[in-house]
Structures are given as structure tokens and as C-alpha cells.
Design a protein around this motif. Structure first.
Motif, PDB file in Angstrom:
ATOM      1  N   LYS A 167       0.834  -1.217   0.000  1.00  0.00           N
ATOM      2  CA  LYS A 167       0.000   0.000   0.000  1.00  0.00           C
ATOM      3  C   LYS A 167       0.861   1.256   0.000  1.00  0.00           C
ATOM      4  O   LYS A 167       2.092   1.172   0.001  1.00  0.00           O
ATOM      5  CB  LYS A 167      -0.932  -0.022   1.197  1.00  0.00           C
ATOM      6  CG  LYS A 167      -1.890  -1.203   1.102  1.00  0.00           C
ATOM      7  CD  LYS A 167      -3.105  -1.051   1.938  1.00  0.00           C
ATOM      8  CE  LYS A 167      -4.151  -2.019   1.391  1.00  0.00           C
ATOM      9  NZ  LYS A 167      -4.833  -2.772   2.357  1.00  0.00           N
ATOM     10  N   LEU A 173      -3.031  -2.169   9.348  1.00  0.00           N
ATOM     11  CA  LEU A 173      -4.427  -1.898   9.716  1.00  0.00           C
ATOM     12  C   LEU A 173      -4.551  -0.776  10.739  1.00  0.00           C
ATOM     13  O   LEU A 173      -5.651  -0.300  10.989  1.00  0.00           O
ATOM     14  CB  LEU A 173      -5.076  -3.183  10.255  1.00  0.00           C
ATOM     15  CG  LEU A 173      -5.381  -4.254   9.211  1.00  0.00           C
ATOM     16  CD1 LEU A 173      -5.767  -5.565   9.880  1.00  0.00           C
ATOM     17  CD2 LEU A 173      -6.496  -3.801   8.272  1.00  0.00           C
ATOM     18  N   TYR A 176      -5.335   1.660   8.149  1.00  0.00           N
ATOM     19  CA  TYR A 176      -6.331   1.238   7.149  1.00  0.00           C
ATOM     20  C   TYR A 176      -7.538   0.524   7.760  1.00  0.00           C
ATOM     21  O   TYR A 176      -8.530   0.314   7.077  1.00  0.00           O
ATOM     22  CB  TYR A 176      -5.680   0.298   6.121  1.00  0.00           C
ATOM     23  CG  TYR A 176      -4.750   1.000   5.152  1.00  0.00           C
ATOM     24  CD1 TYR A 176      -5.257   1.799   4.130  1.00  0.00           C
ATOM     25  CD2 TYR A 176      -3.365   0.878   5.256  1.00  0.00           C
ATOM     26  CE1 TYR A 176      -4.417   2.443   3.229  1.00  0.00           C
ATOM     27  CE2 TYR A 176      -2.515   1.520   4.367  1.00  0.00           C
ATOM     28  CZ  TYR A 176      -3.047   2.301   3.347  1.00  0.00           C
ATOM     29  OH  TYR A 176      -2.224   2.935   2.465  1.00  0.00           O
ATOM     30  N   GLY A 177      -7.448   0.113   9.040  1.00  0.00           N
ATOM     31  CA  GLY A 177      -8.519  -0.727   9.568  1.00  0.00           C
ATOM     32  C   GLY A 177      -9.133  -0.269  10.879  1.00  0.00           C
ATOM     33  O   GLY A 177     -10.351  -0.311  11.049  1.00  0.00           O
ATOM     34  N   GLU A 252     -12.808  -3.849   3.775  1.00  0.00           N
ATOM     35  CA  GLU A 252     -12.702  -2.994   2.597  1.00  0.00           C
ATOM     36  C   GLU A 252     -13.475  -1.693   2.827  1.00  0.00           C
ATOM     37  O   GLU A 252     -13.022  -0.606   2.458  1.00  0.00           O
ATOM     38  CB  GLU A 252     -13.246  -3.713   1.357  1.00  0.00           C
ATOM     39  CG  GLU A 252     -12.417  -4.929   0.913  1.00  0.00           C
ATOM     40  CD  GLU A 252     -12.550  -6.158   1.817  1.00  0.00           C
ATOM     41  OE1 GLU A 252     -13.528  -6.238   2.577  1.00  0.00           O
ATOM     42  OE2 GLU A 252     -11.664  -7.037   1.776  1.00  0.00           O
ATOM     43  N   GLU A 255     -11.524   0.556   5.151  1.00  0.00           N
ATOM     44  CA  GLU A 255     -10.357   1.141   4.471  1.00  0.00           C
ATOM     45  C   GLU A 255     -10.769   2.353   3.619  1.00  0.00           C
ATOM     46  O   GLU A 255     -10.124   3.406   3.668  1.00  0.00           O
ATOM     47  CB  GLU A 255      -9.664   0.092   3.598  1.00  0.00           C
ATOM     48  CG  GLU A 255      -8.486   0.693   2.842  1.00  0.00           C
ATOM     49  CD  GLU A 255      -7.628  -0.328   2.103  1.00  0.00           C
ATOM     50  OE1 GLU A 255      -7.649  -1.518   2.459  1.00  0.00           O
ATOM     51  OE2 GLU A 255      -6.938   0.086   1.161  1.00  0.00           O
ATOM     52  N   ARG A 258     -11.549   5.189   5.957  1.00  0.00           N
ATOM     53  CA  ARG A 258     -10.357   5.792   6.583  1.00  0.00           C
ATOM     54  C   ARG A 258      -9.579   6.643   5.584  1.00  0.00           C
ATOM     55  O   ARG A 258      -8.988   7.650   5.941  1.00  0.00           O
ATOM     56  CB  ARG A 258      -9.444   4.705   7.159  1.00  0.00           C
ATOM     57  CG  ARG A 258     -10.033   4.085   8.410  1.00  0.00           C
ATOM     58  CD  ARG A 258      -9.009   3.897   9.488  1.00  0.00           C
ATOM     59  NE  ARG A 258      -8.337   5.095   9.886  1.00  0.00           N
ATOM     60  CZ  ARG A 258      -7.887   5.350  11.108  1.00  0.00           C
ATOM     61  NH1 ARG A 258      -8.096   4.490  12.064  1.00  0.00           N
ATOM     62  NH2 ARG A 258      -7.242   6.449  11.384  1.00  0.00           N
TER      63      ARG A 258
END
Ligand code: FAD
Ligand code: SF4
Length: 438
Positions: A167, A173, A176-177, A252, A255, A258
Motif C-alpha cells: 500500500k 491496519l 487502514y482498519g 474494505e 479502508e 479511513r
């Protein structure tokens, strides 16, 4: 009416996703640190997977040695700031604090931890000395908590480290999570920049390792390879209609949220399928993004959910409604999702049984599947001699984290199947210590 209005600006987004563990002021930190009893054989330390010397750093905060406190934290855990904000402290250090036995609120260890580490990050304080270069090179695949933790420890031991990350941003994460009301993108990335300045590892962004050629290049160019690849995309449900527009995987969806914040349009009604922490996050986040009705549907009873109780409370607190003992049979709609056909369930001898004749349809605009993440089986099959267990997790030696291919070490979610940031950090470090002996 929705409790939250869909945020249209960054400021509105920040308001809807106000931090649940905001930074303490110096006065708050001073008084909170004064409450610590500095217990002998402190249970809070034993409950921390990275074994941070909690009473010591709290004492340092209280004696105004805040950078010393940051040093104590970072010596054990290089995600000290992030963990102070995202760790489930309620069931780890704070859950173990002796005050719980006296019906007194535990010490706010997480917030004290971010208070101290923020000072080191914002002043870019150099806390680590690196050993002279030992001439050895390690490739780290994945810039998540496991990979970054491993890289920092290896740099201290004198290794050259190159990280290959699929990425565009580091921290996995964490950025991203994890739910945005636990940590902001800026906070997560500031700590990563600080670590890169301190430890001097190289990160190649947008550089997924995908095929035999990539793997051969790493095997010939590096003395050891660390796998910190985490898990894959959201697992499928295996029911009809999953391909309809408006059906999303939770990981997903989070993500996109965020990365796009307010440039993200939320429909009126959302059904989240699942009973784990990711389901709670997806439901809470849908509500905070302005969905008018959010239903959390789980196939067992409320008490059987895998999620921590405080995570369910957070979701309920923003208007999420629970629908228990229901299993989805089909996602219906003409191209686009219009509803979910459920059947009611009961649990008999621990097993979920569908109740005949109890089917019903719940209409919805969106379905979010929070049904766990798949494993990166295809990628792992490219590495010769690397074994995975029956669940697809990488098999490692429990002490050294070396895999069944001696050139490779691994830690984090790809080994555990999915834990917390703090576990990935702890085990990435242990793997680095074993790599240091090669
Ligand atoms: C929605 C969600 C919410 C969560 N909330 C929390 C929370 O509040 N608190 C908490 O402590 N934990 C939380 N967790 C769990 C936590 O985020 C993970 O346990 C932790 O991030 C695992 O770290 P890792 O380094 O193993 O993997 P990851 O964080 O997944 O990082 C793996 C990295 O490897 C990269 N990568 C993968 N394959 C390749 C490849 N082939 N080539 C190059 N790069 C690759 C990925 O892009 C990623 O950056 C949450 C998890 C999810 C899914
Ligand atoms: S258990 Fe609580 S009181 Fe005791 S050292 Fe830890 S934080 Fe302080």
C-alpha cells in the motif's frame, strides 16, 4: 432521524469521530499518575503482551520526566503511541489494574502512554542508538505493526532493513482498519515517521511482493526474510446475492472510509453481518457516517458474540440495534441490494440450528459482511517448504518465529489468524531477536 449527520467536511468528520481516548493535558497526566500504587510484580505489566514497565513510566510522568517515560515505553513497544490509543486496555493492562478489585476506576494507562510518547514524537527526540552495521540485510514484507516492529529491532542490532509494502502508507491496519475514533490517520502516520527517523529503515511503498520472480529476488538479495503480511480480504458468506451492488466486506469498507473520510456516501439503512470486533466497528462507523438505521445481525445470542463487551457498548451508544439468533440465507435485490432473507436460529449443544418456517426479509440499502478475513494462501504457496496449518496460518517455532523454510520468519495476524496490534508488535520483535542470531 440519524443521530449523526453525514460529514461533509474534514471538521465534521472529526466531530463525528471524536477520539474516545483523547490526549491528556499535563495537569490531567500529573494527577492521574499520582493515583498509581506502583505495585510490586504489577499485574498491569503481566497483562501487557509487550511487557511495558508500566509503574516505572507512570512514576516518570509523575516526576515530570516525560521523555524518560517515552523511552521506557518505546524500549518495549515501538507502537507505544498507537497502542495507548487502540489497545483493548479494558481487557489488558487497565483490566488487570488492582483498583478494579476495590471498585475504583483503574489507572488510565493507555492515555498516560500516549501522553508520554506524544512528547517524544512531537519533539522528534532521539531515543535509540543503533549498533554499527553488521553487513547483513533483511527484507521485511509488509509495513504493518509486525513488520515495523521487527524492522526497528533489527536496525538496533545493526542490520540493514528494506520493507516492501503493497500500500501507499505504513502501519498496516492501524491506519487502514482501526476505527477512526480510536486513532486518527495523522496520529498513526506521525508515529511511523518518527520511527523511520529514529531507526532508518527503508520502505518501498506500492511494492507488493506477488510472484516467483519477486520472491527469488528477495531470497538472493537478503540474508533473511520476515513475513508481516497480515490477512487477506473479507471472507465470503457462501450465500446467493453476495455479488450485488451495495454488498461490502467490512475491512474494505473501513479502508475506504479511513482513506476518504467525508468523501464517502452512506446509505440510509445498513445491515452488518457478524458478531466480532470488526462487526462492532463497521456498525459504529456506519452510524457515525450518518446512516439512519444500523442493524447488527448475528447468528447466535448476544452473550455469545466474540466482540469485547465495551465494543458492543460503543456501537449501542451510537444507536446500533442488535438482531440476534438470525442467519442470512440470501441477499435479495434486482442488481442492487434491497434486503436480506434471514432465518431465525437456536443453539443446540453449541451448534447453530435454523428454525424451520421462521424466515423473514429485512429490507436494507447496504449489507456489510464482517465475517472474518481470508488468509493469503496463494502468496504463501509460492514460498517453497513453507507450511501453513489447517486454518491457513503460517506455522512458526513458538520461540523464534522461524517458519518451516529456515530463511523466513513470520509474526502478526498471518501467524495468529487475527489478534491485536500489540500482539503483532510483541511477536515481530521476538522474531527480530531470533533473526539477529543468524
Ligand atoms: C477492522 C479492524 C479493526 C481493528 N481494530 C483494532 C483495534 O482497535 N485495536 C487493535 O489492537 N487491533 C485492531 N485490529 C487488529 C489489528 O489491526 C491487527 O491485529 C494488526 O494490524 C496486525 O498486524 P500485522 O502487521 O500482522 O498485519 P497488518 O496490520 O494487516 O499489516 C500487514 C501489511 O502487509 C502488507 N502486505 C500484505 N501482503 C503483502 C505483500 N504480498 N507484499 C507487500 N506488502 C504486503 C499490507 O498492505 C499491510 O500493510 C483491527 C483489525 C481490523 C480488521
Ligand atoms: S496495577 Fe494499577 S496501580 Fe498497580 S502498578 Fe499497575 S497501574 Fe499502577
Amino acid at each position: 432521524m440519524a443521530e449523526f449527520k453525514s460529514p461533509k467536511t474534514e471538521a465534521e468528520f472529526e466531530q463525528n469521530f471524536a477520539q474516545i481516548k483523547p490526549l491528556m493535558t499535563p495537569n490531567q497526566a500529573y494527577f492521574e499518575s499520582s493515583r498509581c500504587l506502583f505495585c510490586y510484580d504489577a499485574p498491569c505489566v503481566n497483562a501487557c503482551p509487550t511487557g511495558i514497565d508500566i509503574p516505572l513510566f507512570i512514576k516518570q510522568i509523575h516526576s515530570k520526566n516525560t521523555l524518560g517515560a517515552a523511552q521506557t515505553i518505546y524500549n518495549s513497544n515501538v507502537f507505544g503511541y498507537a497502542c495507548g490509543k487502540v489497545c483493548p486496555t479494558e481487557v489488558l493492562c487497565e483490566g488487570a489494574c488492582v483498583y478494579n478489585h476495590q471498585d475504583v476506576p483503574p489507572i488510565e494507562i493507555g492515555r498516560l502512554q500516549t501522553f508520554a510518547t506524544e512528547k517524544a514524537i512531537s519533539s522528534n527526540k532521539k531515543l535509540f542508538e543503533l549498533a554499527p552495521a553488521n553487513g547483513k540485510k533483511v527484507a521485511v514484507i509488509g509495513a504493518g505493526p509486525a513488520g515495523i516492529s521487527c524492522a526497528c529491532e533489527l536496525r538496533v542490532a545493526g542490520f540493514e532493513v528494506e520493507i516492501f509494502e503493497a500500500k501507499a502508507k505504513p502501519s498496516g491496519l492501524t491506519v487502514y482498519g482501526v476505527a477512526p475514533y480510536k486513532i486518527t490517520n495523522e496520529e498513526a502516520l506521525n508515529e511511523m515517521e518518527y520511527l523511520q527517523n529514529q531507526f532508518g529503515f527503508t520502505i518501498h511503498y506500492n511494492k507488493p511482493i506477488v510472484d516467483d520472480k519477486d520472491i527469488e529476488a528477495l531470497e538472493s538479495g537478503f540474508d533473511a526474510i520476515f513475513l508481516g503480511i497480515g490477512l487477506g480480504s473479507t471472507s465470503g458468506l457462501g450465500i446467493q446475492g453476495e455479488d450485488k451492488e451495495g454488498v461490502h466486506g467490512a475491512v474494505e469498507m473501513v479502508e475506504i472510509l479511513r482513506m476518504n473520510h467525508h468523501n464517502f456516501s452512506m446509505p440510509k439503512k445498513v445491515i452488518v453481518l457478524g458478531g466480532g470486533n470488526t462487526a462492532m466497528d463497521a456498525a459504529s462507523e456506519s452510524s457515525r457516517m450518518g446512516a439512519e438505521e444500523v442493524i447488527l445481525a448475528y447468528r447466535r445470542g448476544k452473550d455469545e458474540m466474540g466482540a469485547y463487551e465495551f465494543e458492543y457498548d460503543l456501537a449501542k451508544g451510537v444507536g446500533v440495534k442488535g438482531l440476534f439468533n438470525v442467519a442470512p440465507l440470501e441477499i435479495i435485490g434486482n442488481g442492487k441490494v434491497e434486503g436480506v432473507r434471514f432465518v431465525r436460529t437456536r443453539v443446540v449443544n453449541g451448534k447453530v440450528e435454523n428454525i424451520e418456517g421462521s424466515e423473514f426479509i429485512e429490507t436494507t440499502d447496504w449489507v456489510v459482511k464482517a465475517t472474518g478475513q481470508s488468509k493469503q494462501s496463494h502468496f504463501l504457496s509460492l514460498i517453497s517448504g513453507l507450511k501453513t496449518d489447517s486454518k491457513g496460518c503460517i506455522v512458526v517455532d513458538p520461540v523464534s518465529f522461524q517458519t518451516t523454510n529456515p530463511k523466513y520468519f513470520a509474526a502478526g495476524d498471518s501467524v495468529s489468524g487475527g489478534q491485536e496490534v500489540v500482539n503483532a508488535v510483541a511477536n515481530g520483535k521476538k522474531a527480530a531477536r531470533a533473526i539477529s542470531k543468524i
